[in-house]
Design a protein around this motif. Structure first.
Motif, short mmCIF file in Angstrom:
data_model
loop_
_atom_site.label_atom_id
_atom_site.label_comp_id
_atom_site.label_asym_id
_atom_site.label_seq_id
_atom_site.Cartn_x
_atom_site.Cartn_y
_atom_site.Cartn_z
N ASN A 20 67.58 10.92 -39.77
CA ASN A 20 66.49 10.79 -38.83
C ASN A 20 66.15 9.33 -38.58
N VAL A 21 65.84 9.02 -37.32
CA VAL A 21 65.34 7.69 -36.99
C VAL A 21 63.81 7.82 -36.97
N TRP A 22 63.19 7.61 -38.13
CA TRP A 22 61.75 7.82 -38.27
C TRP A 22 60.95 6.79 -37.48
N SER A 23 61.57 5.67 -37.19
CA SER A 23 60.84 4.58 -36.54
C SER A 23 60.79 4.73 -35.02
N GLU A 24 61.26 5.86 -34.50
CA GLU A 24 61.23 6.12 -33.06
C GLU A 24 60.45 7.40 -32.78
N PRO A 25 59.89 7.55 -31.56
CA PRO A 25 59.18 8.79 -31.21
C PRO A 25 60.10 10.00 -31.33
N GLN A 26 59.52 11.14 -31.70
CA GLN A 26 60.26 12.38 -31.80
C GLN A 26 59.90 13.29 -30.63
N SER A 27 60.56 14.42 -30.54
CA SER A 27 60.39 15.29 -29.37
C SER A 27 58.95 15.78 -29.21
N ASP A 28 58.20 15.90 -30.32
CA ASP A 28 56.82 16.37 -30.23
C ASP A 28 55.80 15.24 -30.36
N SER A 29 56.25 14.00 -30.21
CA SER A 29 55.34 12.85 -30.28
C SER A 29 54.45 12.79 -29.05
N VAL A 85 47.90 5.08 -29.81
CA VAL A 85 47.87 5.88 -31.03
C VAL A 85 48.88 7.03 -30.93
N HIS A 86 49.78 7.05 -31.89
CA HIS A 86 50.78 8.12 -31.97
C HIS A 86 50.19 9.30 -32.72
N TYR A 87 50.39 10.51 -32.19
CA TYR A 87 49.88 11.69 -32.88
C TYR A 87 50.74 12.89 -32.55
N LYS A 88 50.53 13.96 -33.32
CA LYS A 88 51.16 15.24 -33.06
C LYS A 88 50.09 16.31 -33.06
N ARG A 89 50.32 17.34 -32.25
CA ARG A 89 49.32 18.40 -32.11
C ARG A 89 50.03 19.73 -31.96
N PRO A 94 47.09 12.09 -36.46
CA PRO A 94 47.47 10.80 -35.91
C PRO A 94 48.11 9.88 -36.94
N ASP A 95 48.89 8.93 -36.46
CA ASP A 95 49.26 7.77 -37.26
C ASP A 95 48.08 6.80 -37.16
N LEU A 96 47.44 6.52 -38.27
CA LEU A 96 46.29 5.62 -38.26
C LEU A 96 46.72 4.19 -37.94
N PRO A 97 45.83 3.38 -37.36
CA PRO A 97 46.18 1.99 -37.03
C PRO A 97 46.74 1.24 -38.24
N LEU A 154 53.94 4.97 -36.08
CA LEU A 154 54.31 4.48 -34.76
C LEU A 154 53.12 3.91 -34.00
N THR A 155 51.92 4.02 -34.56
CA THR A 155 50.75 3.41 -33.90
C THR A 155 50.80 1.90 -34.03
N GLY A 156 51.15 1.42 -35.21
CA GLY A 156 51.31 -0.02 -35.40
C GLY A 156 50.01 -0.76 -35.62
N PRO A 157 50.08 -2.09 -35.68
CA PRO A 157 48.95 -2.91 -36.11
C PRO A 157 47.86 -3.09 -35.04
N ARG A 158 46.66 -3.39 -35.51
CA ARG A 158 45.55 -3.75 -34.63
C ARG A 158 45.67 -5.23 -34.29
N ALA A 159 45.41 -5.57 -33.04
CA ALA A 159 45.45 -6.98 -32.64
C ALA A 159 44.36 -7.79 -33.33
N ASP A 160 43.21 -7.15 -33.60
CA ASP A 160 42.10 -7.88 -34.23
C ASP A 160 42.20 -7.90 -35.75
N ARG A 161 43.17 -7.19 -36.32
CA ARG A 161 43.43 -7.17 -37.76
C ARG A 161 42.22 -6.67 -38.56
N ASP A 162 41.42 -5.83 -37.94
CA ASP A 162 40.22 -5.29 -38.59
C ASP A 162 40.57 -3.95 -39.23
N TYR A 163 40.76 -3.95 -40.54
CA TYR A 163 41.15 -2.74 -41.25
C TYR A 163 40.04 -2.27 -42.21
#
Length: 283
Positions: A2-11, A21-25, A61-64, A68-77
């Motif tokens: 699996n290429v986990w670092s890429e979107p999947q069919s249900d992304s 924000v990447h999520y599945k439902r 969801p993939d949290l910030p 696949l959501t990735g980092p926040r530009a403001d780096r506020d975690y």
């Protein structure tokens, strides 16, 4: 492989706070939102989501900073910032009220959401959640807090380090840490910006809101592994219920998804029946 670092069919993707924000439902029924922990992704709840989706509308969801959501530009975690982002994510999806389930960091975010936006949370499930002052720090976090190692880890996160951290997070009888799980974590940590987001998160000063936990007023289920100490949610949250897994580690939703899903289902069903009983049948 699996290429986990890429979107999947249900992304699916939602634009929130400048993030994609990447999520599945999946599923139909009352909405349940599943929030994973740090250095993880929505895949953490895959087994639980599959079981719950027979009766619920399950959103994960993939949290910030992760997946696949990735980092926040403001780096506020900070955790309250995560909770505010989750609330706006639900706004974008048109979800006014839902049950919220969180593991580890996801549990911390979940109870912060229940504090700050109680009208959005119909029920709360905390799975080995965080939120009390740390008495010990996992070895992987100690490495990420080392000022000499931080620049190195931003450039590369060795696969063996990821595997060692995963193995230390599961119970002694767990065999879930296999080649596929390590590869998934390694690929997602290697996505652009995710390593730096992890370092930023680990080195963020989190506000201590543990004194406010007793103000949580939504129905709460605490799921805890027997080996996880220093959790006082069942003691501090009024009328909270607690179930203890005898063998699990920190990653309980992956170690025993059937146990977790069954506990969530029984709790939510009982809460729903209790609410209907109080209000009577309405047509």
């Amino acid at each position: 492989m699996n290429v986990w670092s890429e979107p999947q069919s249900d992304s699916l993707f939602a634009d929130v706070d400048g993030l994609r924000v990447h999520y599945k439902r999946a599923g139909h029924g009352p909405t349940v939102v599943l929030l994973h922990g740090s250095a993880s992704s929505l895949h953490h709840f895959q087994g639980v989501a599959g079981l719950l989706s027979a009766s619920y509308d399950v959103i994960r969801p993939d949290l910030p900073g992760w997946g696949l959501t990735g980092p926040r530009a403001d780096r506020d975690y900070r955790v309250p910032t995560y909770a505010a982002t989750v609330a706006r994510f639900l706004d974008v999806l048109g979800v006014r009220r839902c049950a919220v389930v969180g593991n580890s960091l996801g549990g911390n975010i979940a109870w912060n959401l229940a504090l700050d936006r109680a009208e959005r949370v119909s029920a709360l499930v905390l799975v080995n959640a965080l939120g009390y002052p740390e008495k010990s720090v996992p070895a992987g976090l100690k490495l990420a807090r080392n000022p000499l190692l931080r620049p190195v880890l931003r450039r590369a996160m060795p696969r063996r380090v990821i595997e060692r951290n995963l193995r230390s997070a599961v119970g002694p009888h767990s065999d879930i840490v296999d080649e596929a799980m390590v590869e998934r974590s390694y690929q997602l940590m290697g996505r652009p910006g995710n390593r730096s987001a992890f370092i930023d998160f680990v080195n963020t000063d989190q506000p201590d809101r543990s004194a406010e936990i007793a103000r949580i007023a939504v129905p709460t289920l605490v799921l805890r592994s027997a080996s996880i100490n220093a959790q006082h949610f069942a003691r501090d949250i009024p009328d909270a219920q607690e179930l203890i897994h005898p063998d699990g580690g920190h990653l309980l939703p992956e170690e025993d998804p059937q146990w977790v899903a069954r506990a969530i289902t029984h709790f939510l069903d009982a809460h729903s029946n209790s609410t209907q009983s109080r209000h009577g049948d309405r047509t």
